[in-house]
Design a protein around this motif. Structure first.
Motif: not given
Lengths: 306, 659
Positions: B412, B415, B423-424, B427, B430-431
């Motif tokens: 988090a 990001l 950033n990539l 994410l 996270l997913t």
């Protein structure tokens, strides 16, 4: 203000939302329908009743209503009310939000499997399958919003949504659609589920709580309603602009709340329930839109598009 | 440090001593050794974790090894704690579980306890030793001891095959490690780990290759995909106490190795961080997807080990990404999550394997399709299994949530970082974690629902009863740990600070992390309070009401039968249809023929794509390649004498030629 919102979320909205949906569906169909407060009366009635329990069941069945309700309330405490800060807010709080709903789901499914009924097993399998698509898409959406706002708690994310450039509007509208689909799936509404059917084979949520009665059923229904209210609140948060002032935000929130109820009723009245094998394709729309939103943010953030 | 050596010797003494006593007290004697060892090992490990002071001991060994350093820093102390505790629990559990083998003369109970002690001792030494040659020796001893434990039931053909497969896989990993360690020693001119630090000054491309060799070598032990194929074979074959020890602890020595290598040679190239992250991500997702398709309980749990190793890999990967991009908080959160998950996975996975053993001891089957309704016969096991299931799915307020949460916060915050790559990755992280979590929930609602809930699916030949205290004690201890870490993480967190510090030395970030954990813990406490409140409320509401017990609502169909219940395959089939590209289902249908069909059949089983399309072809290729040389060993004595003759001639020529 916080108190008013709390009373609304926990005492009024969980009964108002299904009441509104049923009433507007009745009006769509040209009926008078039950009173708007019927879900509230049902809740109080159920709380006063005794109950029948299946002999096949054991502790999971008895534990599930309490845990389910507690978990959804925890999730509700993390979602900020419009222009307010949530009671619980810390970096990564959306993880606790999603996992609290996950705990509720685990116990719901465990309770369904506890009865040994094949119908409830069927409902449980469907619930889990659909959730497996919703969950990553939800994280993708929140991750995208976090990336756009450079914040990592839900309260901070929704407070800073308007800081972004022009593409913020696009991302917010994509997010709204994603959350609306999530609301339909998690709330077990059409076209994913049919809450009004009389055939156990075609139900998802209703069939899982088939063996509950009395206070347990009241807990389960209240929790399911509250879950819809919570997602609706999150959805409304995306759409309420920052500079509108607390009173305006509250009024706009109420209007959005009713709009969502009417929207759900409209969806259910216009679209028949999808074939079970086609439901995943519908839910994958969530992932696709969330991914689009992410791509938009990535491109604009890093100056590829302007 | 001396205390530690005494503790290790006590484990060993227990394993040796039981050889000389009768069948029934072997286990108790071994347990005495293991319990006494705790008195020496745990205080030492705790003191290192609390004050962060490293302890060391230099042991002079004869020629090839030389002066070897035994070092207990935070990392070693942390693993010592798990290994020692796990060894004790396995000793307690074995007494109950091995009662099944008293009558069986072929099963050598003495050898079992001997190798159990041997395995524990070698694992303890693996995390202490700081000398390449000595490390390889204890590493191989560990593989050897576990091989003998896996092949405990080797009169069964399946077990025999599985243990050999396991042994070969371990040797493959060890071969890479030997190559890596020898090359590193050649480059630096010394075999002590401390001098490997010089590697960072040497040619960078060499260090990258070294890192890869170490990663693959240790990855085989840890069970990262695609080096995982031994896990689903070896775990079902081994006795349950051994499965618990191997899955809960031994595969973590692979993680230890990777962490140690990161400490020693650092991260030679940025892309390695993404590689570790990617391998972890794939392991997590494919591991749990395959788990959902399994019907053998222990095979299913083995795939879940791959998943959890994947989560640990994601944590390490995020930590490495944080380190190369200068993001101190991401680095700290990633490594903290990985290290916490090492411990947490030990608690719930051992508990699940112990429960699987308890079920097996009562029903003599591991096929979950044949079970059902066990919660009425085994309520305590069922409750503990549910607790561990909730924990392994990462659900609050239990410890699985705690460790995944650290990685989540890291992502988090990642990001919000300025770098696009971070950033990539955040994410994707996270997913991926969310997807892993929900799939784990599918798997464990299935397992718990089919095994413990509903009605029994087969007429009971054995009448299952609740298992004895020997089974339940270790399960209760682990269950207690699951709750304590889940609800008291702010108090436990300082213990791992000294473990994480060498990876991400940033006291400021640690304070931030601790603060976030406090806030999250408030949420967990609210949740627990609410749960208790509603249970009480429900109790009060129902106190004076009529609560009647009747059969399950069968939708008006009166002739209900337990065989009509949902099965594990049908529960999983909806989801498996979605992921049939990643986990293909092989189906065989013999449809009924003619007007009066006599035979009909249907069977389906899932395929592990990595095994089918990568590992299997690789093994086949190697087999064909080595078959080219099979003529060397023809079995004819004359030919072997010829080899001797040729060798002698070459020797003579060489001597004459050189002189």
């Amino acid at each position: 203000m916080t108190l008013i919102f709390a009373v609304f979320t926990f005492l009024i909205a969980p009964f108002l939302l299904p009441g509104l949906i049923n009433k507007s569906k009745a009006l769509w169909a040209g009926r008078h329908g039950a009173p708007i407060w019927q879900p509230g009366y049902d809740f109080l009635k159920l709380l006063r009743k005794g109950q029948v329990i299946s002999k096949t069941t054991s502790f999971a069945f008895r534990l599930a209503p309490s845990v389910n309700l507690a978990a959804v309330i925890l999730a509700a405490l993390i979602i900020p009310m419009p222009q307010q800060t949530a009671l619980l807010n810390f970096p990564g709080d959306f993880v606790l939000f999603a996992y609290a709903l996950g705990l509720a789901r685990f116990l719901l499914v465990a309770a369904a499997m506890d009865t040994g009924s094949s119908f409830e097993g069927m409902g449980a399998a469907r619930e889990m399958t659909f959730a497996s698509i919703v969950e990553p898409a939800f994280f993708m959406l929140i991750g995208t919003l976090a990336l756009m706002t450079r914040q990592s708690s839900l309260s901070a994310i929704v407070a800073n949504l308007d800081d972004g450039a022009g593409f913020a509007m696009l991302v917010k509208s994509l997010g709204t659609i994603v959350l609306f689909i999530m609301l339909l799936v998690e709330g077990s509404r059409g076209p994913v589920d049919d809450p009004n059917t009389h055939l156990e084979l075609t139900m998802i949520h209703e069939v899982m709580i088939l063996d509950y009665s009395g206070p347990d059923l009241a807990f389960m229904q209240y929790a399911a309603s509250l879950k819809m209210v919570v997602i609706t609140t999150l959805l409304a948060n995306l759409l309420i602009p920052a500079g509108i002032g607390p009173a305006g935000a509250a009024l706009l929130f109420l209007a959005l709340f009713m709009l969502v109820a009417v929207g759900i009723a409209g969806t259910e009245s216009l679209i028949a329930r999808l074939r079970m094998s086609h439901v995943p394709q519908f839910i994958f729309l969530m992932s696709a839109l969330a991914l689009t939103a992410f791509a938009v943010v990535m491109f604009f953030r890093n100056g590829v598009l302007r | 440090m001396n205390h530690l050596i005494i503790g290790i010797l006590l484990f060993f003494a227990g394993g040796m001593g039981e050889l000389f006593v009768g069948q029934k007290i072997k286990g108790r004697l071994f347990l005495c050794g293991a319990a006494l060892a705790q008195l020496f090992i745990l205080p030492t490990a705790f003191s290192v974790l609390l004050d962060g002071q490293t302890q060391s001991l230099v042991v002079p060994f004869p020629f090839p090894i030389g002066r070897a350093l035994l070092l207990m820093d935070g990392l070693a102390a942390f693993f010592l704690l798990i290994i020692s505790l796990g060894g004790l629990l396995a000793a307690i559990y074995s007494i109950g579980y091995m009662k099944m083998n008293y009558k069986n003369p072929v099963s050598a109970l003495g050898a079992y306890y001997f190798f159990l002690g041997f395995l524990t001792v070698s694992m303890l030494l693996v995390v202490l030793v700081q000398n390449a040659l000595l490390f390889i020796i204890v590493w191989e001893l560990m593989s050897l001891a576990s091989f003998f434990l896996v092949s405990f039931d080797n009169d069964k053909a399946k077990v025999h095959r599985a243990s050999l497969y396991y042994f070969i896989a371990m040797q493959f990993g060890a071969a890479l490690l030997i190559a890596a360690f020898s090359w590193a020693s050649l480059l630096t001119g010394d075999m002590n780990f401390a001098s490997f630090a010089l590697l960072s000054g040497i040619d960078n491309s060499k260090t990258v290759i070294l890192f890869l060799l170490f990663f693959i070598g240790f990855g085989v032990k840890a069970g990262f995909i695609p080096m995982h194929t031994w896990l689903p074979l070896a775990h079902p074959a081994a006795p349950s106490a051994v499965s618990a020890l191997m899955s809960g602890i031994m595969i973590k020595t692979g993680i230890y190795g990777i962490l140690r290598i990161i400490l020693i040679i650092g991260i030679p190239a940025p892309w390695l961080a993404y590689l570790v992250f990617g391998v972890g991500w794939v392991s997590g997702i494919l591991g749990v997807m395959n788990a959902i398709a399994q019907h053998d309980l222990k095979r299913l749990l083995a795939y879940h080990s791959i998943e959890n190793i994947g989560i640990i890999g994601i944590g390490i990967g995020m930590g490495m990404i944080g380190r190369i991009s200068g993001n101190a908080f991401l680095s700290l959160a990633g490594f903290t999550g990985a290290i916490l998950h090492v411990f947490n996975h030990f608690t719930f996975k051992s508990l699940l394997f112990y429960a699987a053993g308890a079920i097996y001891s009562q029903t003599h089957t591991r096929n979950i399709e044949k079970l059902g309704g066990l919660q009425h016969a085994m309520p305590v096991t069922a409750a503990l299994f549910l607790l561990a299931s909730l924990a392994i799915c990462g659900l609050p307020p239990l410890n699985g949530f705690i460790s995944e949460f650290a990685v989540y916060i890291g992502a988090a915050k990642g990001l919000a970082a300025a770098q696009m790559a971070t950033n990539l990755a955040s994410l994707v992280c996270l997913t991926g974690l969310a997807f892993i979590g929900i799939m784990a929930t599918i798997c464990f609602t299935k397992v718990f629902g089919i095994i413990f809930q509903g009605n029994s699916r087969t007429s009971a030949e054995h009448h299952p009863k609740e298992v004895s205290g020997w089974f339940l004690t270790p399960m209760f201890v682990l269950g207690g740990l699951i709750l304590v870490i889940g609800l008291g993480i702010p108090l436990v967190l300082p213990l791992v600070e000294s473990v994480v510090r060498p990876f991400a030395a940033d006291p400021e970030s640690f304070v931030v992390l601790q603060k976030i954990y406090w806030q999250a813990t408030h949420g967990l406490w609210i949740l627990t309070g609410l749960i208790l409140f509603f249970i009480l409320l429900r109790f009060l509401l129902l106190r004076n009401r009529s609560v009647s017990v009747f059969k399950t609502w069968d939708c008006g169909y009166q002739a209900s039968d337990p065989r009509l219940q949902y099965t594990a395959s049908s529960f999983a089939s909806n989801f498996m249809a979605l992921v049939k590209l990643a986990v293909p289902q092989n189906q065989k249908l013999e449809s009924p023929q003619g007007y009066f069909p006599t035979m009909a059949g249907y069977e389906s089983h899932s395929d592990d794509i990595v095994e089918r399309w990568f590992v299997r072809p690789l093994i086949d290729f190697l087999q064909r390649f080595f078959n080219l040389f099979s003529w060397i060993q023809s079995g004819r004595t004359q030919q072997y004498i010829l080899y001797g003759l040729i060798f002698l001639i070459i020797l003579i020529i060489w001597i004459i030629g050189v002189r």
